[in-house]
Write a protein that holds these residues in place. Structure first.
Motif, short mmCIF file in Angstrom:
data_model
loop_
_atom_site.label_atom_id
_atom_site.label_comp_id
_atom_site.label_asym_id
_atom_site.label_seq_id
_atom_site.Cartn_x
_atom_site.Cartn_y
_atom_site.Cartn_z
N GLY A 433 0.82 -1.21 0.00
CA GLY A 433 0.00 0.00 0.00
C GLY A 433 0.84 1.25 0.00
N GLN A 434 0.21 2.38 0.32
CA GLN A 434 0.92 3.65 0.37
C GLN A 434 0.29 4.56 1.40
OE1 GLN A 434 0.60 5.55 -3.45
NE2 GLN A 434 -1.63 5.67 -3.41
N THR A 435 1.07 5.57 1.83
CA THR A 435 0.61 6.54 2.83
C THR A 435 0.63 7.93 2.22
OG1 THR A 435 2.87 6.79 3.65
CG2 THR A 435 1.48 5.17 4.75
N THR A 436 -0.37 8.73 2.58
CA THR A 436 -0.45 10.11 2.12
C THR A 436 -0.91 10.99 3.27
OG1 THR A 436 -2.70 9.76 1.31
CG2 THR A 436 -0.90 9.54 -0.30
N ALA A 437 -0.58 12.27 3.17
CA ALA A 437 -0.98 13.25 4.19
C ALA A 437 -1.60 14.46 3.50
CB ALA A 437 0.21 13.67 5.04
N THR A 438 -2.69 14.95 4.05
CA THR A 438 -3.36 16.14 3.52
C THR A 438 -3.85 16.99 4.68
OG1 THR A 438 -5.46 14.94 3.38
CG2 THR A 438 -4.11 15.02 1.38
N ASN A 439 -3.94 18.28 4.43
CA ASN A 439 -4.52 19.19 5.41
C ASN A 439 -6.03 19.21 5.23
OD1 ASN A 439 -2.26 20.25 6.90
ND2 ASN A 439 -1.65 21.32 5.02
N ALA A 440 -6.77 19.00 6.32
CA ALA A 440 -8.23 19.01 6.26
C ALA A 440 -8.74 20.41 5.97
CB ALA A 440 -8.82 18.49 7.56
N SER A 441 -9.86 20.49 5.26
CA SER A 441 -10.42 21.79 4.90
C SER A 441 -10.86 22.58 6.13
CB SER A 441 -11.60 21.60 3.95
OG SER A 441 -12.60 20.78 4.55
N VAL A 442 -11.25 21.88 7.21
CA VAL A 442 -11.71 22.57 8.43
C VAL A 442 -10.58 22.74 9.43
CG1 VAL A 442 -14.09 21.80 8.15
CG2 VAL A 442 -12.46 20.36 9.38
N GLY A 443 -9.36 22.38 9.02
CA GLY A 443 -8.22 22.48 9.93
C GLY A 443 -7.80 21.12 10.43
N GLY A 444 -6.52 20.96 10.65
CA GLY A 444 -6.01 19.69 11.12
C GLY A 444 -5.34 18.90 10.00
N LEU A 445 -4.79 17.76 10.37
CA LEU A 445 -4.04 16.91 9.45
C LEU A 445 -4.72 15.56 9.32
CD1 LEU A 445 -1.38 16.58 7.76
CD2 LEU A 445 -0.39 15.53 9.81
N CYS A 446 -4.80 15.05 8.05
CA CYS A 446 -5.37 13.74 7.78
C CYS A 446 -4.29 12.83 7.22
CB CYS A 446 -6.53 13.84 6.80
SG CYS A 446 -7.99 14.69 7.47
#
Length: 454
Positions: A433-446
């Motif tokens: 598999g793979q891992t990714t990181a994104t900033n949530a639109s309402v704030g915070g990290l996903c």
């Protein structure tokens, strides 16, 4: 237009070698053929038409009354200078040798004199028609009419002198071979020089000119730059690891020494719990370092078995609920009732727990942490989102690199060795598999973990 570039033979080293050697071969063959034509005497005898024979006989008939060969030669020179070649038929002696080409073999005249009819003899640009026999006094003279063709162009190889043709052939093949040798050796010398510089410690050494080529040498230069970049990054990470680990080890060791000193001075056991905490911290740190090194080296054997991923997520949340309750945080799980997966449950649980513990650490008090499990076609997606400050877009990929930290501080709040998310990446990668990181639109990290469904 990309397919046109792929068809271009000059974009490939093999194509360049083929074309250049082909040029050398063609030049050599062409030069050899032309040289052989120049070496072989280009003299031929053809049939002379009867009409031409009669016409030439009429031209020489007025001179038949000459008293001797000398008078005949003089009269012909006055009427038609440099047009008639005279040969004494009795002694086969050329009476006008100055009219013959320099490389003409006079034995050809002997051959012609033995023929019953006049013939046409061609030698390079000179042609002779004859012989026409005249009896002048006591002499028997054979006459040949001479004609000159217009000079051939200078570039006509068959008309070139032999030594000039040979030198031209050698020059062209030498130039072509030299260009080929330079086109291969020069970029290789650059690669060798950059390689030696890199070996001497210049980690920023990269090839430039070689990298611009589109053939195999260009690919070699690109692969060298890629290799140098990865090695440089690896060495930098190792240096950073040594620096980080030495700092991290120094702090708990210093605190453990302080606790031991206080215990000896106060003669009581009040510092024993603190000493145990610091030793546990060292044990966790060394365990993470050992785990990552095994995963990175591919020495960790997965023990796959089928289990319920939803149940595993629920257990991980229950274990870490105590830390979340201390900050009055709510962890929400959204997942199907059952979702079976074939994986290493122990490693996968450690990866998910690392992500969840980071979410708890960086989320503020009274915040919500969401943990979602979904299935899309042949993939499973685990997404854990916090309500923390998030990170810069430029650092979203870097946080999965080993020993990377968004903050350079070494306080107990940030803690860790920078190996947590690196271990997550290696575990997920080992499962395909793979891992990714994104900033949530309402704030915070996903953080998203994608796994194959089977």
């Amino acid at each position: 237009m990309n397919w046109l570039g792929r068809l271009n033979p000059f974009n490939y080293l093999a194509g360049r070698i083929f074309l250049w050697f082909w040029l050398v071969l063609i030049t050599a063959v062409f030069g050899t053929l032309a040289l052989s034509r120049a070496v072989i005497e280009q003299t031929e005898i053809r049939r002379l038409p009867q009409g031409v024979i009669q016409q030439l006989q009429q031209q020489i008939q007025p001179f038949a009354d000459s008293q001797n060969s000398a008078e005949l030669q003089q009269r012909l020179q006055e009427r038609r200078p440099n047009r008639w070649l005279l040969v004494n038929a009795d002694s086969n002696t050329v009476l006008t040798p100055e009219l013959l080409p320099r490389d003409f073999d006079q034995h050809w005249l002997t051959e012609l004199s033995q023929l019953s009819l006049p013939r046409w003899l061609k030698h390079h640009n000179t042609s002779l028609a004859g012989p026409f026999i005249l009896k002048v006094g006591q002499d028997t003279v054979a006459l040949y009419q001479k004609r000159e063709r217009s000079p051939q162009p200078w570039w006509q190889l068959s008309e070139m002198p032999q030594h000039v043709l040979l030198m031209l052939t050698l020059l062209i093949s030498a130039i072509a071979s030299f260009i080929l040798a330079i086109s291969i050796s020069r970029p290789l010398r650059e690669l060798l020089q950059r390689n030696l510089q890199f070996a001497d410690g210049a980690l920023n050494s990269r090839v430039t000119n070689l990298n611009k080529r589109k053939d195999e040498l260009g690919q070699l230069g690109h692969s060298f730059n890629t290799m140098a970049e990865r090695i440089s990054t690896l060495l930098t990470n190792q240096q950073r690891l040594l620096r980080d680990i030495s700092h991290e080890l120094r702090s708990p060791l210093a605190r453990a020494q302080l606790a031991l000193g206080l215990t000896e001075r106060q003669q009581n056991l009040e510092q024993i719990p603190r000493l145990k905490q610091e030793l546990d911290r060292l044990d966790i740190m060394l365990d993470e370092l050992l785990t990552y090194s095994k995963l990175d080296a591919g020495q960790y054997q997965l023990e796959k078995q089928q289990f319920d991923l939803t149940e595993l997520l629920a257990e991980i949340i229950d274990v870490n609920q105590v830390e979340a309750d201390a900050k009055q945080q709510t962890i929400e799980l959204v997942a199907p009732q059952q979702l079976l997966i074939n994986a290493d449950s122990r490693l996968l649980a450690r990866a998910i727990e690392n992500v969840l513990r980071n979410a708890i650490k960086y989320s503020p008090v009274h915040s919500n942490i969401s943990c979602m499990l979904q299935q899309h076609a042949q993939q499973l997606l685990i997404t854990i989102c916090d309500q923390g400050p998030g990170i810069a877009e430029s650092q979203l990929e870097a946080i999965f690199e080993p020993f990377y930290r968004v903050s350079n501080s070494r306080t107990a709040t940030t803690g860790g060795t920078g190996l947590g998310l690196a271990i997550v990446t290696q575990v997920i990668r080992q499962h395909g598999g793979q891992t990714t990181a994104t900033n949530a639109s309402v704030g915070g990290l996903c953080i998203s973990l994608t796994l194959p469904a089977n």
